[in-house]
Design a protein around this motif. Structure first.
Motif, PDB file in Angstrom:
ATOM      1  N   ASN A 134       0.901  12.362 -10.566  1.00  0.00           N
ATOM      2  CA  ASN A 134       0.750  13.736 -10.080  1.00  0.00           C
ATOM      3  C   ASN A 134       1.988  14.593 -10.239  1.00  0.00           C
ATOM      4  O   ASN A 134       1.886  15.817 -10.107  1.00  0.00           O
ATOM      5  CB  ASN A 134       0.358  13.716  -8.596  1.00  0.00           C
ATOM      6  CG  ASN A 134      -0.991  13.054  -8.393  1.00  0.00           C
ATOM      7  OD1 ASN A 134      -1.872  13.120  -9.249  1.00  0.00           O
ATOM      8  ND2 ASN A 134      -1.154  12.374  -7.268  1.00  0.00           N
ATOM      9  N   ALA A 135       3.172  13.988 -10.470  1.00  0.00           N
ATOM     10  CA  ALA A 135       4.365  14.796 -10.715  1.00  0.00           C
ATOM     11  C   ALA A 135       4.426  15.110 -12.206  1.00  0.00           C
ATOM     12  O   ALA A 135       5.170  14.492 -12.964  1.00  0.00           O
ATOM     13  CB  ALA A 135       5.607  14.046 -10.239  1.00  0.00           C
ATOM     14  N   VAL A 182       0.838  -1.211   0.000  1.00  0.00           N
ATOM     15  CA  VAL A 182       0.000   0.000   0.000  1.00  0.00           C
ATOM     16  C   VAL A 182       0.865   1.249   0.000  1.00  0.00           C
ATOM     17  O   VAL A 182       0.655   2.178  -0.795  1.00  0.00           O
ATOM     18  CB  VAL A 182      -0.949  -0.031   1.216  1.00  0.00           C
ATOM     19  CG1 VAL A 182      -1.630   1.316   1.384  1.00  0.00           C
ATOM     20  CG2 VAL A 182      -1.984  -1.122   1.052  1.00  0.00           C
ATOM     21  N   VAL A 183       1.855   1.299   0.902  1.00  0.00           N
ATOM     22  CA  VAL A 183       2.680   2.507   1.014  1.00  0.00           C
ATOM     23  C   VAL A 183       3.559   2.683  -0.215  1.00  0.00           C
ATOM     24  O   VAL A 183       3.649   3.789  -0.782  1.00  0.00           O
ATOM     25  CB  VAL A 183       3.527   2.427   2.299  1.00  0.00           C
ATOM     26  CG1 VAL A 183       4.455   3.629   2.400  1.00  0.00           C
ATOM     27  CG2 VAL A 183       2.634   2.351   3.525  1.00  0.00           C
ATOM     28  N   GLU A 184       4.231   1.606  -0.646  1.00  0.00           N
ATOM     29  CA  GLU A 184       5.079   1.728  -1.833  1.00  0.00           C
ATOM     30  C   GLU A 184       4.255   2.007  -3.076  1.00  0.00           C
ATOM     31  O   GLU A 184       4.692   2.766  -3.961  1.00  0.00           O
ATOM     32  CB  GLU A 184       5.885   0.440  -2.007  1.00  0.00           C
ATOM     33  CG  GLU A 184       6.900   0.205  -0.907  1.00  0.00           C
ATOM     34  CD  GLU A 184       7.731  -1.027  -1.158  1.00  0.00           C
ATOM     35  OE1 GLU A 184       7.429  -1.751  -2.144  1.00  0.00           O
ATOM     36  OE2 GLU A 184       8.692  -1.283  -0.396  1.00  0.00           O
ATOM     37  N   GLY A 185       3.061   1.421  -3.151  1.00  0.00           N
ATOM     38  CA  GLY A 185       2.189   1.703  -4.289  1.00  0.00           C
ATOM     39  C   GLY A 185       1.757   3.158  -4.330  1.00  0.00           C
ATOM     40  O   GLY A 185       1.589   3.744  -5.419  1.00  0.00           O
ATOM     41  N   TRP A 202       3.545   5.816  -3.374  1.00  0.00           N
ATOM     42  CA  TRP A 202       4.627   6.632  -3.908  1.00  0.00           C
ATOM     43  C   TRP A 202       4.761   6.462  -5.421  1.00  0.00           C
ATOM     44  O   TRP A 202       4.920   7.448  -6.153  1.00  0.00           O
ATOM     45  CB  TRP A 202       5.937   6.261  -3.214  1.00  0.00           C
ATOM     46  CG  TRP A 202       6.112   6.957  -1.907  1.00  0.00           C
ATOM     47  CD1 TRP A 202       5.993   6.424  -0.669  1.00  0.00           C
ATOM     48  CD2 TRP A 202       6.446   8.344  -1.720  1.00  0.00           C
ATOM     49  NE1 TRP A 202       6.219   7.377   0.293  1.00  0.00           N
ATOM     50  CE2 TRP A 202       6.509   8.565  -0.323  1.00  0.00           C
ATOM     51  CE3 TRP A 202       6.685   9.394  -2.580  1.00  0.00           C
ATOM     52  CZ2 TRP A 202       6.802   9.815   0.205  1.00  0.00           C
ATOM     53  CZ3 TRP A 202       6.983  10.645  -2.047  1.00  0.00           C
ATOM     54  CH2 TRP A 202       7.045  10.850  -0.665  1.00  0.00           C
ATOM     55  N   LYS A 203       4.695   5.233  -5.902  1.00  0.00           N
ATOM     56  CA  LYS A 203       4.798   5.028  -7.345  1.00  0.00           C
ATOM     57  C   LYS A 203       3.641   5.684  -8.085  1.00  0.00           C
ATOM     58  O   LYS A 203       3.833   6.372  -9.102  1.00  0.00           O
ATOM     59  CB  LYS A 203       4.828   3.526  -7.645  1.00  0.00           C
ATOM     60  CG  LYS A 203       6.083   2.825  -7.147  1.00  0.00           C
ATOM     61  CD  LYS A 203       6.043   1.344  -7.472  1.00  0.00           C
ATOM     62  CE  LYS A 203       7.287   0.631  -6.951  1.00  0.00           C
ATOM     63  NZ  LYS A 203       7.271  -0.823  -7.247  1.00  0.00           N
ATOM     64  N   HIS A 204       2.437   5.505  -7.569  1.00  0.00           N
ATOM     65  CA  HIS A 204       1.267   6.083  -8.234  1.00  0.00           C
ATOM     66  C   HIS A 204       1.313   7.608  -8.185  1.00  0.00           C
ATOM     67  O   HIS A 204       0.985   8.284  -9.178  1.00  0.00           O
ATOM     68  CB  HIS A 204      -0.002   5.566  -7.560  1.00  0.00           C
ATOM     69  CG  HIS A 204      -1.259   6.090  -8.170  1.00  0.00           C
ATOM     70  ND1 HIS A 204      -1.864   7.266  -7.743  1.00  0.00           N
ATOM     71  CD2 HIS A 204      -2.034   5.616  -9.189  1.00  0.00           C
ATOM     72  CE1 HIS A 204      -2.945   7.481  -8.459  1.00  0.00           C
ATOM     73  NE2 HIS A 204      -3.070   6.495  -9.342  1.00  0.00           N
ATOM     74  N   ASP A 205       1.720   8.173  -7.035  1.00  0.00           N
ATOM     75  CA  ASP A 205       1.723   9.625  -6.904  1.00  0.00           C
ATOM     76  C   ASP A 205       2.751  10.261  -7.830  1.00  0.00           C
ATOM     77  O   ASP A 205       2.488  11.288  -8.458  1.00  0.00           O
ATOM     78  CB  ASP A 205       2.020   9.990  -5.448  1.00  0.00           C
ATOM     79  CG  ASP A 205       1.479  11.367  -5.088  1.00  0.00           C
ATOM     80  OD1 ASP A 205       0.413  11.736  -5.615  1.00  0.00           O
ATOM     81  OD2 ASP A 205       2.116  12.066  -4.286  1.00  0.00           O
ATOM     82  N   HIS A 220       0.397  17.961 -18.870  1.00  0.00           N
ATOM     83  CA  HIS A 220       0.152  16.978 -19.932  1.00  0.00           C
ATOM     84  C   HIS A 220       1.250  15.931 -20.053  1.00  0.00           C
ATOM     85  O   HIS A 220       1.110  15.001 -20.842  1.00  0.00           O
ATOM     86  CB  HIS A 220      -0.002  17.706 -21.271  1.00  0.00           C
ATOM     87  CG  HIS A 220      -1.231  18.550 -21.333  1.00  0.00           C
ATOM     88  ND1 HIS A 220      -2.465  18.051 -21.658  1.00  0.00           N
ATOM     89  CD2 HIS A 220      -1.408  19.872 -21.078  1.00  0.00           C
ATOM     90  CE1 HIS A 220      -3.362  19.022 -21.634  1.00  0.00           C
ATOM     91  NE2 HIS A 220      -2.755  20.136 -21.272  1.00  0.00           N
ATOM     92  N   LYS A 221       2.320  16.085 -19.284  1.00  0.00           N
ATOM     93  CA  LYS A 221       3.415  15.110 -19.370  1.00  0.00           C
ATOM     94  C   LYS A 221       3.755  14.604 -17.968  1.00  0.00           C
ATOM     95  O   LYS A 221       3.694  15.353 -17.000  1.00  0.00           O
ATOM     96  CB  LYS A 221       4.662  15.727 -20.005  1.00  0.00           C
ATOM     97  CG  LYS A 221       4.509  16.034 -21.482  1.00  0.00           C
ATOM     98  CD  LYS A 221       5.817  16.508 -22.082  1.00  0.00           C
ATOM     99  CE  LYS A 221       5.672  16.760 -23.576  1.00  0.00           C
ATOM    100  NZ  LYS A 221       6.964  17.185 -24.182  1.00  0.00           N
ATOM    101  N   SER A 222       4.122  13.319 -17.913  1.00  0.00           N
ATOM    102  CA  SER A 222       4.482  12.702 -16.644  1.00  0.00           C
ATOM    103  C   SER A 222       5.967  12.358 -16.654  1.00  0.00           C
ATOM    104  O   SER A 222       6.708  12.714 -17.582  1.00  0.00           O
ATOM    105  CB  SER A 222       3.646  11.442 -16.404  1.00  0.00           C
ATOM    106  OG  SER A 222       3.986  10.446 -17.353  1.00  0.00           O
ATOM    107  N   VAL A 223       6.386  11.614 -15.634  1.00  0.00           N
ATOM    108  CA  VAL A 223       7.798  11.266 -15.529  1.00  0.00           C
ATOM    109  C   VAL A 223       8.238  10.396 -16.696  1.00  0.00           C
ATOM    110  O   VAL A 223       9.410  10.440 -17.110  1.00  0.00           O
ATOM    111  CB  VAL A 223       8.047  10.555 -14.176  1.00  0.00           C
ATOM    112  CG1 VAL A 223       7.282   9.243 -14.089  1.00  0.00           C
ATOM    113  CG2 VAL A 223       9.532  10.305 -13.949  1.00  0.00           C
TER     114      VAL A 223
END
Length: 1197
Positions: free
Chosen positions: A107-108, A95-98, A100-103, A118-121
């Motif tokens: 969202n970054a 849950v916690v690691e998921g 960070w990856k999802h955020d 419009h662009k992500s990592v």
């Protein structure tokens, strides 16, 4: 009418059995004539071979023990499962690691248009994209310090002033303390994850060079350089393919480490700092005094001018091969510490690979509420107790086998104890204790990490300088990296243990016939499977290589051989990407051809063949086990035995086994016994056993053995019986044809009357009946005769085999007797050879003494006896050197030192008057001295040791400049960095004695090369047995304080080497001191001179003479260094003896091969301080074998 010869064979059963000596016999039981069968049958013997009976008892005991292990193994499996699941809590970690990856993925964002990025990592494909993502996407996500509002709030309510923070009141519940919190909390992400110690940026950088460019050779290098415009920057590692999680957990040499201290700076300051890093602080007016000014410190050397001086440059450039952005997070609701890293891999094709990786570890080893903690502790205790019980049981069994061994411990362990299932038990124990070891390490690392984080929290960050904050951040990151790596190792060891438990369960299943179907199926089919897998792996490997050739250039999953083999394995089970495979460059036809070939050959043919092999073996095993006892039947039988044993109605099989083991004393002899045993004999041997149990166990053993000897109904037997039926069918067809002909003759007689026709028919029928009856008797008689003849032949074979067995037994006895006589002859021949060798040595000794006598007469009669130097060359005798050294002046007269111990023995015999005619030598007084200058009582007997002890001919000068040219040899030596050194040695032993004075030995040069790379500033180093002292000179040049030690007569040569490499005013000049191994006074003087315990004690080529090992190790123990390094050449006998000595003294040892046939030993004693020297002195005095002979010559009267 002709009589028919057809006979009906009598029905018989044939049963194969084995005679007592192993020959196959055939017992027949005729069913047609019961009276004859009863008369011919023999009464079975009421006895069984003792070996067969005890083998059955052992098998029953093993099966019972293995079956009883099943509940215990299930307990171990269940306790381990609960242990692993409760300690890891994988779902909470996910849950916690998921998050960070999802955020970070969602969202970054950057490339904003109004309120949408419009662009992500994963859209970062260039250096500007990276800086845009970091400044506009990641930093606002990780360092937001104001309360966020919904979009378009300011435009809709322009007259409303939005607050930057909110106050949260808590303590509304009756059992919760009241308080307030100012939201958002600094360094908090999404309200539940707290950033600890800021954000770390670091990178791996490549080295640029023109030589690494791969350009056509047809163009001149100057033209190519001008055309390229810049050197090549190859990456190592190259990061060519999509990186995996393992790449993120390993980082090379970090460069340009930068810290974004979110605990000290606002979001705007951090964004301005990122801008400075992007342009390399190109604005010359920007400095630390300006608002938000924090120009990038690591950008100061980012570029160079044309003159080669450093100047500011961008933090990220083409030399960068990897960038890592790291964050340490703590989730207080779960108690989870996480290391979040965002990795950008820049390969030399220009492609950016992105990888978000999160590693986590718990902040406490006991999690949850009180009930959860109690359950965890209980499960831990149960599992560890089970492992301890398994370990004690295996050790007890092993010790029992060793104690009862009669053929050596090795034979007992490897033949009587070690088998597949015992190996499985030991592997499971080792894996379990590996899990415990990694878990203890995890607990230790967790305590260290939480302690570091606690001290960091207590620090007032605003009161620290920027440098101090960065130091604290580095400590936190280092401790968190250690704990997450320990947690990863813990999970890795946990992964293997369930596999071992599965194999251990198969051991328990193997004791029950119905549960052993799987193991027996694999066991029966293993030979066919082995040959099948040889074919399968060859075909599969060829097609895997072909897949790389076909798809490797267009599909990443087939780009390398390992990826191609794995993708082919997935395709074997239906997991392939045909839409992408058909778009390869060489065409859809080539892809389809490979796919068809792989599916038809591997999937359709080979896999189905493997299934056919297994199903065939399973059918055979299933047919054998269908009539065997079920699990509940076996449990009932075990309960019956225990109940009867408790009631005294039977004796346990373990007691029966022990009774015979006490009688024989050897398990192997018991199981190989051919003695026939009856129920009465069992009752006499086993105390308390009843007749019914004795007969029942004998019957069960006999049935089990007979069943194991039954020949299976094979296709060959079926074909033989089918052929026999075919022969009989052909006979019947022939006889039927004859009968038809007879009926045809009767039909052609044209009988006129019906009565005559009926009479003829009756005659024919009677004739047929008589012929059939006669033929049946004939067939029965033939078969009886054949079977009787076969039985007679079989009996003859049994007698022949018994005779053959007796001949073999007698031959064995004769061979044993002959072997003993051969040993006696061998010993006698060895004694003769030894006596001849002694005679030969006496002859050599006599010749040596004659030469010695002549030389001593010349010396003692010479008028120049008072001179300082007197030499005499003696002829070479034997394989060794036979020289006389120069005389050394002493107070009582000249002293002659011999280089060969044989001369010393001869002089001792002459001076003692043991040889007639040696009157002139009776005035000689001989003294025997060892290599330390101490006088001994006697010279050892001949042949006990290599007695060469070389001494010099003259006293060396005090200064190297006073040495005449040509007497000593100096040689230059250069270390890997090009620094010159000079070594001075005495190969002719004019001034200095001993092997150390001859030259710089190979291990010394290799060790000097190895130590030249050390940063040795501040180290206190002592070199033992320095000789020329080259390794110590190298460390002294590197900044260490070095003390060179050796025996007293080699110190002047050490001074020569020091003077040749260091001036007298050089502060790094090594110190020279005497140190004889085993001499406590020398050790005390060295320790007093250096003033403290040395950091390093080292030596090169010291391990070659076994009698010096104890003194060497005792000297090291007395010096008590922090570390000891010994460079040794591979001398198998000496090195093996040294290893044995270390083991017996309880020393720790690690080694590495630093050159061909040269090893670097890192040794450490476990004895207390001071104990080593005392023991070393005692042993070296008891084994002193290196001698020189000193003769004092007086005037003969």
């Amino acid at each position: 009418m002709e009589r028919l010869s057809l006979a009906r064979p009598s029905t018989q059963h044939f049963r194969q059995n084995t005679c007592p000596h192993g020959a196959m016999v055939t017992e027949k039981r005729p069913l047609l004539n019961p009276s004859q069968g009863e008369a011919a049958s023999e009464k079975p013997k009421d006895g069984v071979q003792l070996g067969i009976y005890l083998s059955w008892v052992k098998t029953e005991l093993d099966n019972e023990n293995a079956c009883l292990e099943l509940p215990f193994t299930l307990l171990v499996l269940i306790s381990f499962s609960v242990f692993a699941l409760l300690h890891l809590r994988q779902h909470e970690t996910y849950v916690v690691e998921g998050f960070w990856k999802h955020d970070i993925e969602q969202n970054a964002n950057f490339a904003w248009a109004q309120n949408f990025g419009h662009k992500s990592v994963y859209d970062v494909n260039s250096i500007p994209d990276f800086w845009s993502w970091l400044r506009l996407g990641f930093l606002p996500l990780a360092a937001r310090q104001t309360w966020p509002f919904s979009e378009d709030w300011p435009s809709n309510l322009s007259n409303v002033t939005l607050p930057r923070n909110y106050t949260l009141n808590y303590g509304l519940e009756w059992d919760e303390p009241w308080g307030q919190a100012n939201l958002p909390v600094r360094d908090e992400v999404k309200g539940f994850n707290r950033i600890v110690a800021g954000i770390r940026l670091r990178q791996e950088r490549a080295d640029g060079s023109w030589e690494s460019c791969k350009v056509p050779q047809a163009v001149a290098p100057e033209k190519v350089k001008a055309w390229l415009g810049k050197p090549c920057m190859p990456a190592d590692p190259s990061y060519e393919l999509t990186p995996e999680a393992g790449h993120a957990e390993v980082f090379g040499e970090p460069s340009r480490v930068a810290w974004l201290l979110t605990q000290r700076k606002s979001l705007e300051e951090l964004q301005l700092m990122v801008l400075d890093m992007e342009d390399g602080c190109s604005d010359p007016n920007l400095n630390e005094s300006e608002p938000y000014g924090a120009c990038c410190p690591s950008c100061s050397g980012g570029a160079q001018t044309a003159e080669g001086t450093a100047q500011r440059g961008p933090w990220l450039d083409e030399y960068t091969q990897r960038v890592e952005i790291g964050v340490v997070s703590f989730n207080q609701n779960y108690g989870l510490i996480s290391l979040v890293t965002v990795n950008f891999f820049h390969n030399r094709a220009g492609l950016f690979h992105k990888l978000i990786h999160v590693q986590s570890a718990w902040s406490r080893w006991l999690l949850g509420n009180f009930i959860d903690q109690v359950v965890i502790v209980m499960v831990d205790v149960i599992w560890v107790s089970s492992l301890l019980f398994m370990f004690i049981s295996e050790v007890r069994e092993l010790v029992g086998v060793i104690r009862s061994a009669k053929y050596g411990i090795y034979q007992a362990v490897f033949h009587d104890y070690l088998n597949f299932w015992n190996a499985v038990d030991w592997v499971s124990i080792i894996c379990a204790y590996a899990v415990i070891g990694t878990y203890v390490r995890l607990i230790s690392e967790t305590g260290s990490t939480t302690g570091t984080m606690g001290r960091y929290i207590l620090e007032d960050q605003n009161a620290l300088t920027t440098y101090q904050s960065e130091v604290w951040s580095e400590r936190v990151f280092a401790s968190v990296q250690s704990v997450v790596l320990a947690e990863a190792d813990f999970r890795f060891t946990l992964m293997f243990y369930p596999i071992v438990v599965v194999v251990r369960l198969l051991k328990s299943f193997d004791a029950q016939p119905r549960l052993a179907v799987v193991t027996k199926t694999i066991y029966n089919a293993w030979k066919d499977l082995l040959h099948f897998f040889i074919v399968f792996f060859c075909v599969y490997f060829c097609l895997g290589v072909n897949s790389v050739l076909v798809f490797g250039q267009d599909m990443e999953s087939f780009a390398t051989l390992d990826r191609g083999l794995m993708s082919s394995f997935r395709a074997m089970f239906g997991d392939w990407d045909w839409p992408q495979m058909q778009t390869i460059g060489i065409g859809r036809i080539a892809a389809a051809t490979w796919m068809w070939l792989f599916l038809v050959v591997v999937v359709v043919l080979l896999l189905n063949m493997m299934l056919a092999i297994l199903l065939d073996s399973y059918s055979a095993v299933k047919s054998q086990t269908s009539s065997l006892a079920t699990l509940n039947t076996q449990i009932s039988e075990m309960l019956r035995r225990r109940r009867q044993s408790a009631n005294g109605e039977r004796v346990g099989l373990a007691e029966l086994w022990k009774a015979y083991l006490d009688k024989f004393g050897d398990e192997r002899q018991m199981l190989q016994s051919t003695e026939m045993v009856t129920a009465e004999e069992i009752m006499q041997q086993v105390e308390g056993i009843k007749e019914s149990q004795a007969k029942r166990t004998l019957g069960n053993a006999k049935k089990s053995w007979e069943k194991s000897q039954e020949a299976p109904y094979t296709p060959q037997i079926y074909m033989e019986q089918l052929k026999l039926c075919g022969v009989r069918l052909r006979l019947l067809r022939g006889k039927t044809g004859e009968m038809r002909k007879a009926f045809g003759v009767a039909d052609h007689q044209h009988l006129a009357e019906a009565v005559a026709h009926q009479e003829t028919t009756n005659i024919v029928m009677r004739t047929v009946r008589e012929n059939v009856k006669s033929m049946s008797k004939e067939v029965e008689e033939v078969l009886r005769e054949e079977c009787s003849a076969f039985e007679d032949r079989q009996e003859v074979i049994c007698h022949q085999q018994r005779d053959f067995t007796e001949v073999i037994r007698q031959t064995k006895e004769q061979l044993t007797t002959l072997n003993g006589r051969i040993k006696e002859v061998t010993q006698y021949l060895q004694q003769i050879a030894a006596s001849r060798e002694i005679v030969h040595n006496v002859e050599l000794q006599t010749a040596t003494v004659n030469r010695l006598r002549t030389g001593m007469e010349l010396i003692c009669s010479n008028a120049m006896m008072a001179a300082n130097k007197q030499s005499l060359q003696v002829d070479r005798v034997g394989p060794g050197k036979c020289k006389m050294g120069c005389s050394l002046p002493v107070a009582t007269g000249p002293t002659f030192v011999l280089w060969d111990l044989e001369f010393g023995r001869g002089m001792q015999r002459m001076c003692a008057g043991r040889r007639p005619g040696n009157r002139n030598f009776k005035a000689f007084r001989l003294e025997v001295m060892d290599e330390h200058g101490e006088t001994l009582e006697d010279i050892p007997t001949a042949g006990t040791e290599d007695a060469t002890n070389w001494w010099a001919c003259a006293e060396p000068p005090q200064s190297l400049d006073d040495v005449p040219e040509g007497l000593l040899q100096s040689a230059p030596w250069t270390d890997p960095y090009g620094r010159p050194f000079v070594t001075v040695c005495d190969p002719e032993h004019f001034y200095f004695s001993g092997l150390g004075a001859e030259r710089v030995w190979g291990a010394g040069m290799v060790m000097a090369n190895y130590l030249s790379t050390w940063e040795a500033n501040g180290l206190e180093v002592v070199e033992l047995g320095a000789g020329c002292g080259l390794p110590g000179l190298v460390l002294a040049r590197n900044g260490a304080s070095v003390t060179l030690t050796d025996v007293p007569w080699l110190l002047q040569m050490l001074e020569y080497n020091v003077a040749a490499n260091f001036s007298r005013s050089d502060p790094l000049r090594p110190y020279v001191a005497p140190l004889r191994w085993g001499n406590s006074e020398d050790v005390a003087q060295v320790l007093q001179a250096i003033g403290r315990v040395p950091d390093l004690v080292m030596g090169a080529d010291l391990v070659y003479r076994e009698r010096d090992f104890d003194a060497l190790l005792g000297c090291i123990e007395s010096l008590a260094p922090k570390r000891t390094l010994l460079a040794v050449q591979r001398r198998d006998i000496a090195l093996e003896a040294f290893m044995t000595r270390l083991k017996h003294r309880g020393w720790f040892l690690s080694s590495q091969n630093i050159a061909p046939r040269v090893f670097l030993l890192d040794v450490a004693p476990t004895l207390g301080r001071g104990e080593g020297l005392k023991g070393g002195e005692a042993k070296i005095k008891a084994k002193r074998k290196g001698f020189c002979v000193v003769a004092k010559c007086a005037t003969s009267s």
